[in-house]
Design an enzyme around this catalytic site. Structure first.
Site, PDB file in Angstrom:
ATOM      1  N   GLU A  40       0.851  -1.179   0.000  1.00  0.00           N
ATOM      2  CA  GLU A  40       0.000   0.000   0.000  1.00  0.00           C
ATOM      3  C   GLU A  40       0.897   1.242   0.000  1.00  0.00           C
ATOM      4  OE1 GLU A  40      -3.876   1.618   2.522  1.00  0.00           O
ATOM      5  OE2 GLU A  40      -2.281   0.563   3.598  1.00  0.00           O
ATOM      6  N   LYS A 112      -9.716   0.877  -2.800  1.00  0.00           N
ATOM      7  CA  LYS A 112      -9.930   0.344  -1.450  1.00  0.00           C
ATOM      8  C   LYS A 112     -11.339   0.665  -0.965  1.00  0.00           C
ATOM      9  CE  LYS A 112      -7.833   0.781   3.182  1.00  0.00           C
ATOM     10  NZ  LYS A 112      -6.788   1.529   3.925  1.00  0.00           N
ATOM     11  N   CYS A 153      -5.040  -3.478   2.699  1.00  0.00           N
ATOM     12  CA  CYS A 153      -4.826  -3.193   4.114  1.00  0.00           C
ATOM     13  C   CYS A 153      -6.067  -3.389   4.985  1.00  0.00           C
ATOM     14  CB  CYS A 153      -4.244  -1.780   4.262  1.00  0.00           C
ATOM     15  SG  CYS A 153      -3.372  -1.508   5.841  1.00  0.00           S
TER      16      CYS A 153
END
Length: 275
Positions: A40, A112, A153
């Site tokens: 990330e 995301k 993440c």
């Protein structure tokens, strides 16, 4: 198929970050890797929102992404940029993954979905949604002989996403991350192993590690986990590096036959109040 997790210590300068990434990808290619995942915030790990706004480039014609495409073609491998910030029309950013083919073309992107918004006792409220806009679509892409599922993440704390990816055919799931040290020590291994076990999939987690120019410290410990939940490779530190493993789609078949959780899952009603 050989895959690689690239561990980095990204800073505030996109050009410097790309310069640090190139030799790591070259090392992966020299080991015969077919697919390499970066962490990330690969291209910029901002100090604050203003600093992010000053350096984040538009997606169309993005200078660093254009050169990653050239790298993918020159090295002959799939390069998956774990994420980078992309400016949006509403003034916020997408935290976006980008997958390149060995031809240099972009195969897929993923924004995301899950954002960290929290009120923590004794601390100021943290609102990731004030800076980023969450994505709305799960993404898979064929990566013969696997199907790759995308996540980033904080997504790893939401099993529904991984169940959705697996039911859509994913058997290799990417988790680029920039985990803090305390949460990494407490949750990193157990969450990633759980996502592998419950989906019967390989999980590859490429991490940021060490103390960054923005003052933050990240956990490192990039991992590759097999469909039975076993950690089959780990960078047991927070230094930049390359983690390479050969994976076998038959292991997915065997794990899902032994524990057919995806096939056995059922819909059910929400609980009602009693008493």
């Amino acid at each position: 198929m050989k895959i690689a997790a690239i561990q980095m210590r990204s800073g505030l300068d996109p050009e410097a970050n790309l310069a640090a990434l190139e030799p790591l990808l070259t090392e992966a290619a020299a080991q015969g890797v077919d697919y390499a995942l970066t962490p990330e915030v690969t291209m910029i790990f901002p100090e604050n929102r203003d600093q992010l706004r000053s350096v984040a480039a538009p997606f169309e014609g993005h200078p660093q992404l254009a050169r990653v495409g050239d790298l993918a073609k020159r090295l002959g491998l799939h390069i998956h940029i774990g994420s980078l910030p992309i400016p949006l029309e509403d003034g916020r950013f997408a935290n976006r993954s980008v997958l390149f083919a060995p031809t240099g073309e972009q195969l897929a992107t993923y924004d995301k979905i899950h954002l960290f918004d929290a009120d923590i006792a004794g601390l100021n409220a943290y609102r990731e949604s004030a800076t980023y806009k969450g994505g709305e679509e799960a993404v898979t892409v064929p990566l013969d002989p696997f199907t790759l599922g995308f996540s980033i993440c904080y997504d790893m704390r939401f099993p529904k996403l991984y169940n959705t990816l697996a039911n859509a055919g994913a058997n290799l799931i990417a988790v680029p991350a920039a985990f803090t040290v305390p949460t990494g020590q407490a949750h990193w291994h157990v969450l990633l192993r759980a996502r592998a076990i419950e989906t019967g999939s390989y999980v590859i987690a490429a991490a940021q590690g060490g103390t960054h120019a923005n003052g933050r410290s990240t956990y490192g410990h990039s991992l590759i986990i097999d469909p039975w939940g076993k950690v089959i490779a780990e960078l047991d530190h927070d230094e930049p590096g390359v983690l390479v493993v050969e994976i076998d789609p038959q292991a997915v078949v065997e794990a899902r036959q032994r524990i057919p959780a995806l096939a056995n899952a059922r819909d059910f009603a929400k609980p009602s109040l009693h008493g």
